[in-house]
Design an enzyme around this catalytic site. Sequence first.
Site, PDB file in Angstrom:
ATOM      1  CD  GLU A  87      36.581  61.207  30.862  1.00  0.00           C
ATOM      2  OE1 GLU A  87      35.889  61.216  31.954  1.00  0.00           O
ATOM      3  OE2 GLU A  87      36.188  60.699  29.787  1.00  0.00           O
ATOM      4  CB  SER A 470      60.255  -3.347  44.599  1.00  0.00           C
ATOM      5  OG  SER A 470      59.893  -4.482  44.687  1.00  0.00           O
TER       6      SER A 470
END
Length: 830
Positions: A87, A470
């Site tokens: 680059e 219960s």
Amino acid sequence: MKKFFVFLLYFFVIGAFIAGASIFGLYYHLKDELPSVDTLKDVEFQTPMKVYSSDGKLISQFGEKRRIPLSFEQIPQPLIDTLLATEDARFYAHNGVDIIGIFRAAFTVLTSGTKKQGASTITMQVARGFFLNRDKTYIRKIKEIFIALHIEQTLSKEEILTLYINKVELGYRAFGFGAAAEVYYGKSLDQLDIAQFAMLTGLLKAPTAYNPLRNPERAIFRRNTVLWRLKETGHLDEIQYQDAINKPLTAKYHGAKIELDSPYIAEMVRQEMVDKYGLEDAYTKGYQVYTTVNSDAQRAAEYALRNNLHNYDERHGYRGPVDVLWLPSEIPWSQNEIQKRLAQTSDFGFLQHAVVASIDPQQQTADIILKDNQRAVIYWDGVKWARPYIDDDSQGPAPQTIEEVIAEGQLINVRKMENGQWQLSQLPDAAAALVALNPNDGAVVSLIGGYDFRQSEFNRVTQAKRQVGSNIKPFIYSAALEHGFTLASIINDAPINQWDRRQGTVWRPQNSPPVYDGPTRMRTALAKSKNVISVRLLRAVGIDNIVNHLTKFGFSPYDLPKNESLALGSASFTPMELVSAFSAFENGGFVVEPYIIERVETPEGEIIFKAEPKIACLDCLYNDDSDKLEDIKLAQQAISEQNAFLIAEAMKSTIWGGGNWNKGTGWNGTGWRARVLKRDDIGGKTGTTNEAKDTWFSGYATNIVVTSWVGFDDPSRALGATSPNPNLGKDQVFGKEFGAQTALPAWIDYLKVVLQNEPEQTKHIPSDIVTVRIDSESGKRTNKTDHTALFEYFVSGTEPRNYVEYDPMPEILNAEKAGEVNEVELEQIF
């Protein structure tokens, strides 16, 4: 000739002046449009939020962009060499703009008429990436140059390179090379070789066109071009270059490295973080969220819930194959056709889709094909459970051969058992939830809100209010203790008939099963879950007193029906509400608030949030050291330590029962199956609603409280019943579904894992608790030491004073009169 050189000199001087003036003019014209590059000194990259378990296992991550920011010291040198070679070879030589590169690019344009060669430096790419768009205009290029020059004056080369490596987009939502290494290779950046660095660098030119997952041939070409540049710049010799270009393409998509797949947890955290910080910050600031969830305990919860659901579902029968691809008389599908069809299926939980390739009637086996061309065998033991499902209460005859159950060409579900064998299976119809808390501060230890989040995102732990049956009784009994009752109080376990003048009917609450024991001690009544005794206690205490007592545990008064059905569990709570309330019986009476986020850190490790839960601390109540208590947030105490201890003791009998089996007086509590845990520091309570539409087990061990629920998402559908399967052994479960056999097994399987390395602990006996020897039938004092006597706990001053020898008649609560209501009150209740 002299005049020509003078003319040339003037030409260059005037040209340079005009160029300089033009550049100055352009800069003056554009300077107000140029951004301040000082912002690059404190760049905050959009980084996803990551969610971890308490022991550091990645649970999930949220955010549009996958990014792993790196410091310059963390960037491998081969990556830097590769980037610069490809680059910007003169990166360390220019001041942000490469004049030689610009002239080279301009010459290319003049000679070819096309833009074949770019002139952007890495600094210019940083300028474009942070401040500009990708429009190919001359004015954008000029701005890019000016910004690049400013960047070079503000930042060091290392800082510029670091920004570039962390910023660039590399496809598949990977931003920066750190994330790209994980996306394409499932590795950290420092684990890649030079060919892999070259492949990632090649993506810079065009992340789509040169993507190895979409265009592998073009990706290899681009990778090899990058490797050639490395050789040209002297970073690779010929041997290294040849070795690199001959390497195969190894890239494939890798999701985030999830170490603990718990999406119900992840979604709870996501919602809380969005509420706390807002959607954008939660998804982009890179927060590291550490939960209270333990990874081993969470895996145990997942296994316990799923395995229990499969066991329930399979004992109710087989509902048939997912699909029929071809009949045994037809031409079988090809491997490609089978794999395409399997690729269309979604696997949930323990299940995998498979196609029956062939049946061997002699061996009673089936060859199956799974995804990715895997092959396996199902033996008769993996099929013999599969009686036909008729309805929730009925099953067809047990199969005698494998051919009665499955056939060639069928698409089926299978799951792998603990012994490594494959078993025919199916996606459970029923739903379930399991949640565990640390009762000392409310930290969520484990949570799973259904069989699989991908099948249903509905979190039943926090979102499903269901009747508790219960499971309400420990709270009713706790209220009774506050109103003069003891664990030795005798209540008449006998049928109740109550006339409802408004309806013209008689309300007859019944025990389940409808067995009545007559005069019964309160401890035994809770352990055996006697419905009529719960109603008698409610009448004795009073409905208003009961409701007020229950709200102390955090239950909303709006969820508590003000009638006698409350004693049987007609109230509806979420599993989270229930487990939080049950915590009070283990921690000395405190109501703790559940929480799941322990702390939140920034990507740099700074803690920006830390949970400060209110804690259950009995010592704090009796400690006069005010300085020491300043930093402690004390949870609200709902009931006394003594009350909590007595109810917890009574719930031990739910598991361990009582009496003397050798003398014929032994009895089991409803949770006797939990004895398999072989621990004395556990207790709990079963829960089953009318027609078993909801089943529960909530209970405790030392420093943990767990609630398990099983039911259908359709609250009108009952869990049904099963008959014995002659193909299965004597240990099979059958009969009506209820809390003890439907919800309790998951609770047991979970605690088997969680408690395996935890030593059993003896419960501290609170002050003001005394032990008295009582007669097992009358609840009165006794001097006997045989099987008719036992020791019971009492709050000091409430212990019985009469001895059974002198007063053999038990003091039975006449519940038909105690708490008796008049006609006006009856109208209010009904």
